[in-house]
Design a protein around this motif. Structure first.
Motif, PDB file in Angstrom:
ATOM      1  N   TYR A 192      66.521  50.919  44.833  1.00  0.00           N
ATOM      2  CA  TYR A 192      65.460  51.910  44.619  1.00  0.00           C
ATOM      3  C   TYR A 192      64.298  51.354  43.801  1.00  0.00           C
ATOM      4  CZ  TYR A 192      63.648  56.696  44.105  1.00  0.00           C
ATOM      5  OH  TYR A 192      62.881  57.830  44.171  1.00  0.00           O
ATOM      6  N   MET A 193      64.598  50.705  42.703  1.00  0.00           N
ATOM      7  CA  MET A 193      63.521  50.208  41.844  1.00  0.00           C
ATOM      8  C   MET A 193      62.686  49.162  42.568  1.00  0.00           C
ATOM      9  SD  MET A 193      63.463  51.938  39.100  1.00  0.00           S
ATOM     10  CE  MET A 193      62.231  50.951  38.254  1.00  0.00           C
ATOM     11  N   ASN A 194      63.333  48.260  43.281  1.00  0.00           N
ATOM     12  CA  ASN A 194      62.596  47.196  43.971  1.00  0.00           C
ATOM     13  C   ASN A 194      61.874  47.713  45.211  1.00  0.00           C
ATOM     14  OD1 ASN A 194      62.127  44.151  44.431  1.00  0.00           O
ATOM     15  ND2 ASN A 194      63.001  44.817  46.363  1.00  0.00           N
ATOM     16  N   ASP A 195      62.604  48.425  46.063  1.00  0.00           N
ATOM     17  CA  ASP A 195      62.058  48.803  47.365  1.00  0.00           C
ATOM     18  C   ASP A 195      61.127  50.013  47.301  1.00  0.00           C
ATOM     19  OD1 ASP A 195      63.735  46.797  48.102  1.00  0.00           O
ATOM     20  OD2 ASP A 195      64.974  47.981  49.463  1.00  0.00           O
ATOM     21  N   VAL A 196      61.320  50.877  46.327  1.00  0.00           N
ATOM     22  CA  VAL A 196      60.505  52.086  46.228  1.00  0.00           C
ATOM     23  C   VAL A 196      59.513  51.989  45.070  1.00  0.00           C
ATOM     24  CG1 VAL A 196      60.525  54.588  45.935  1.00  0.00           C
ATOM     25  CG2 VAL A 196      62.323  53.486  47.277  1.00  0.00           C
ATOM     26  N   VAL A 197      60.021  51.936  43.847  1.00  0.00           N
ATOM     27  CA  VAL A 197      59.151  52.033  42.674  1.00  0.00           C
ATOM     28  C   VAL A 197      58.193  50.851  42.578  1.00  0.00           C
ATOM     29  CG1 VAL A 197      59.093  52.164  40.157  1.00  0.00           C
ATOM     30  CG2 VAL A 197      60.839  53.432  41.439  1.00  0.00           C
ATOM     31  N   SER A 235      68.212  57.170  37.377  1.00  0.00           N
ATOM     32  CA  SER A 235      67.565  57.207  36.065  1.00  0.00           C
ATOM     33  C   SER A 235      68.476  56.635  34.987  1.00  0.00           C
ATOM     34  CB  SER A 235      67.153  58.637  35.712  1.00  0.00           C
ATOM     35  OG  SER A 235      68.289  59.471  35.519  1.00  0.00           O
ATOM     36  N   ALA A 236      69.784  56.860  35.104  1.00  0.00           N
ATOM     37  CA  ALA A 236      70.717  56.355  34.096  1.00  0.00           C
ATOM     38  C   ALA A 236      70.867  54.833  34.176  1.00  0.00           C
ATOM     39  CB  ALA A 236      72.080  57.021  34.259  1.00  0.00           C
ATOM     40  N   ARG A 237      70.808  54.287  35.379  1.00  0.00           N
ATOM     41  CA  ARG A 237      70.931  52.834  35.530  1.00  0.00           C
ATOM     42  C   ARG A 237      69.599  52.114  35.280  1.00  0.00           C
ATOM     43  NH1 ARG A 237      75.540  50.681  36.654  1.00  0.00           N
ATOM     44  NH2 ARG A 237      77.227  51.928  37.561  1.00  0.00           N
ATOM     45  N   ASN A 238      68.545  52.877  35.168  1.00  0.00           N
ATOM     46  CA  ASN A 238      67.229  52.301  34.870  1.00  0.00           C
ATOM     47  C   ASN A 238      66.593  53.112  33.737  1.00  0.00           C
ATOM     48  OD1 ASN A 238      66.830  50.308  37.325  1.00  0.00           O
ATOM     49  ND2 ASN A 238      67.612  52.230  38.180  1.00  0.00           N
ATOM     50  N   PHE A 245      77.968  54.310  41.570  1.00  0.00           N
ATOM     51  CA  PHE A 245      78.226  55.694  41.159  1.00  0.00           C
ATOM     52  C   PHE A 245      79.443  55.779  40.234  1.00  0.00           C
ATOM     53  CE2 PHE A 245      75.857  56.265  45.161  1.00  0.00           C
ATOM     54  CZ  PHE A 245      74.834  57.085  44.701  1.00  0.00           C
ATOM     55  N   THR A 246      79.517  54.887  39.281  1.00  0.00           N
ATOM     56  CA  THR A 246      80.601  54.891  38.305  1.00  0.00           C
ATOM     57  C   THR A 246      80.032  54.759  36.897  1.00  0.00           C
ATOM     58  OG1 THR A 246      80.874  52.474  38.392  1.00  0.00           O
ATOM     59  CG2 THR A 246      82.152  53.777  39.972  1.00  0.00           C
ATOM     60  N   ASP A 247      80.924  54.938  35.895  1.00  0.00           N
ATOM     61  CA  ASP A 247      80.601  54.620  34.499  1.00  0.00           C
ATOM     62  C   ASP A 247      79.466  55.470  33.947  1.00  0.00           C
ATOM     63  OD1 ASP A 247      81.319  53.193  32.292  1.00  0.00           O
ATOM     64  OD2 ASP A 247      80.130  51.419  32.761  1.00  0.00           O
ATOM     65  N   LEU A 248      79.400  56.732  34.364  1.00  0.00           N
ATOM     66  CA  LEU A 248      78.251  57.555  33.996  1.00  0.00           C
ATOM     67  C   LEU A 248      78.187  57.831  32.494  1.00  0.00           C
ATOM     68  CD1 LEU A 248      75.768  59.115  34.860  1.00  0.00           C
ATOM     69  CD2 LEU A 248      77.229  61.096  35.334  1.00  0.00           C
ATOM     70  N   ARG A 249      79.317  58.025  31.847  1.00  0.00           N
ATOM     71  CA  ARG A 249      79.281  58.334  30.422  1.00  0.00           C
ATOM     72  C   ARG A 249      78.635  57.206  29.620  1.00  0.00           C
ATOM     73  NH1 ARG A 249      84.791  61.623  28.736  1.00  0.00           N
ATOM     74  NH2 ARG A 249      84.586  63.259  30.315  1.00  0.00           N
ATOM     75  N   ARG A 250      79.007  55.986  29.936  1.00  0.00           N
ATOM     76  CA  ARG A 250      78.403  54.840  29.243  1.00  0.00           C
ATOM     77  C   ARG A 250      76.915  54.749  29.553  1.00  0.00           C
ATOM     78  NH1 ARG A 250      76.813  49.765  30.291  1.00  0.00           N
ATOM     79  NH2 ARG A 250      77.407  49.974  32.491  1.00  0.00           N
ATOM     80  N   LEU A 251      76.555  54.992  30.806  1.00  0.00           N
ATOM     81  CA  LEU A 251      75.152  54.910  31.206  1.00  0.00           C
ATOM     82  C   LEU A 251      74.320  55.978  30.508  1.00  0.00           C
ATOM     83  CD1 LEU A 251      75.647  54.337  35.040  1.00  0.00           C
ATOM     84  CD2 LEU A 251      74.963  52.627  33.342  1.00  0.00           C
ATOM     85  N   LEU A 252      74.853  57.191  30.408  1.00  0.00           N
ATOM     86  CA  LEU A 252      74.125  58.260  29.730  1.00  0.00           C
ATOM     87  C   LEU A 252      73.924  57.948  28.249  1.00  0.00           C
ATOM     88  CD1 LEU A 252      75.763  61.430  31.326  1.00  0.00           C
ATOM     89  CD2 LEU A 252      73.403  60.661  31.629  1.00  0.00           C
ATOM     90  N   LYS A 253      74.927  57.358  27.634  1.00  0.00           N
ATOM     91  CA  LYS A 253      74.803  56.988  26.219  1.00  0.00           C
ATOM     92  C   LYS A 253      73.647  56.013  26.025  1.00  0.00           C
ATOM     93  CE  LYS A 253      77.432  55.173  22.295  1.00  0.00           C
ATOM     94  NZ  LYS A 253      78.735  54.637  21.834  1.00  0.00           N
ATOM     95  N   LEU A 254      73.532  55.040  26.924  1.00  0.00           N
ATOM     96  CA  LEU A 254      72.430  54.076  26.844  1.00  0.00           C
ATOM     97  C   LEU A 254      71.097  54.757  27.155  1.00  0.00           C
ATOM     98  CD1 LEU A 254      74.062  51.003  28.637  1.00  0.00           C
ATOM     99  CD2 LEU A 254      73.640  51.280  26.186  1.00  0.00           C
ATOM    100  N   GLN A 255      71.086  55.634  28.159  1.00  0.00           N
ATOM    101  CA  GLN A 255      69.847  56.310  28.547  1.00  0.00           C
ATOM    102  C   GLN A 255      69.301  57.160  27.422  1.00  0.00           C
ATOM    103  OE1 GLN A 255      70.259  59.000  31.885  1.00  0.00           O
ATOM    104  NE2 GLN A 255      68.068  58.967  32.329  1.00  0.00           N
ATOM    105  N   PHE A 256      70.178  57.857  26.694  1.00  0.00           N
ATOM    106  CA  PHE A 256      69.717  58.780  25.665  1.00  0.00           C
ATOM    107  C   PHE A 256      69.518  58.115  24.306  1.00  0.00           C
ATOM    108  CE2 PHE A 256      70.723  61.902  28.823  1.00  0.00           C
ATOM    109  CZ  PHE A 256      69.860  62.952  28.539  1.00  0.00           C
TER     110      PHE A 256
END
Length: 286
Positions: free
Chosen positions: A143-148, A180-183, A210-221
């Motif tokens: 998404y980041m490369n091909d779209v954004v 958004s969480a992975r970026n 589509f895994t590890d969402l809790r860790r990703l959210l911690k980094l995002q916030f």
């Protein structure tokens, strides 16, 4: 305008054809221009994907750079769905004209998983089951490369976190959560409208996406988005899972907003959600 883009002027997409503005119900006339944009795919699948990009009124003569709002479809959709069913152009023009929203570039993506160019079939819609089962994280990873980054290279954007928004409905809401969480450095405004709360089938080389969402959210916030907005209908079949996700955010101390409307998993709710979210994005922009 780069070679990968062609201008439709006052036309809006409908399936694989274009409908003239004067033929739209209610005699609606878009204030800006809708642009067809093709991008080369950096992951296996179709060689090219189509996006529709809405440029705000005055873009062609102002010389200004604009913030960008990336709007994702759900299952059974493609890049035309928010225009046809979500009335995104009418809502955007109306809010901007009355000063309730900031002028911005709208990007309508196609996030379906296709096997190859034949399967892509000029951006064909997928069935709901097909869309859920075949989503494997590959298109989201790109998404980041091909779209954004492609949009940043084609148009006068402000290419930073403070001037980017991402949102989507149903499965598009789930994808907006993970993208958004992975970026976390990419989007300051995140909208989830009746988001699917269960990750799609995990298979293939990118099933980790589509895994590890809790860790990703911690980094995002750690550098929290300015707006993290969840909206849904109160009779939506996904409502219990959405409320569980909200409770998790609350327990974790993450700042977010939640709105619910009378209704189910349908466009009447998502149009209201888009309108409400659109009034929040880019408000703190200089």
């Amino acid at each position: 305008m780069p070679q990968s883009c062609s201008v439709y002027r006052t036309r809006v997409a409908q399936n694989a054809t274009m409908q003239k503005a004067e033929e739209l119900p209610g005699e609606y006339r878009p204030d800006g221009k809708l642009v067809e944009c093709y991008t080369a795919c950096s992951v296996p699948g179709p060689s090219m994907r189509r996006m529709l990009v809405y440029l705000p009124k005055g873009y062609g003569v102002s010389g200004k750079s604009y913030p960008v709002f990336y709007l994702n479809h759900g299952a059974r959709g493609n890049e035309t769905t928010w225009i046809e069913k979500g009335r995104a152009l009418q809502i955007t023009d109306s809010l901007i004209s009355c000063g309730k929203a900031r002028p911005c570039i709208l990007v309508f993506t196609n996030m379906n998983r296709y096997k190859d160019d034949e399967d892509y079939g000029y951006s064909r819609r997928q069935g709901a089951l097909e869309a859920v089962v075949e989503t494997d994280g590959r298109a989201e990873f790109a998404y980041m490369n091909d779209v954004v980054h492609h949009i940043d290279s084609c148009f006068r954007t402000i290419p930073d976190k403070e001037h980017r928004a991402i949102a989507g409905m149903s499965m598009g809401g789930l994808k907006s959560i993970y993208i958004s969480a992975r970026n976390p450095e990419a989007f300051d405004y995140v909208g989830m409208f009746s988001p699917l709360h269960v990750a799609p089938a995990r298979h293939g080389d990118h099933s980790w996406y589509f895994t590890d969402l809790r860790r990703l959210l911690k980094l995002q916030f750690e550098d929290a988005p300015l707006v993290y907005d969840i909206e849904t209908g109160n009779s939506d079949l996904l409502y219990p899972g959405i409320r569980r996700y909200c409770r998790y955010l609350e327990r974790s101390g993450y700042d977010f907003t939640f709105n619910e409307y009378k209704g189910g998993h349908d466009w009447d709710v998502w149009q209201k959600a888009f309108c409400n979210f659109m009034e929040q994005v880019f408000l703190k922009m200089p």
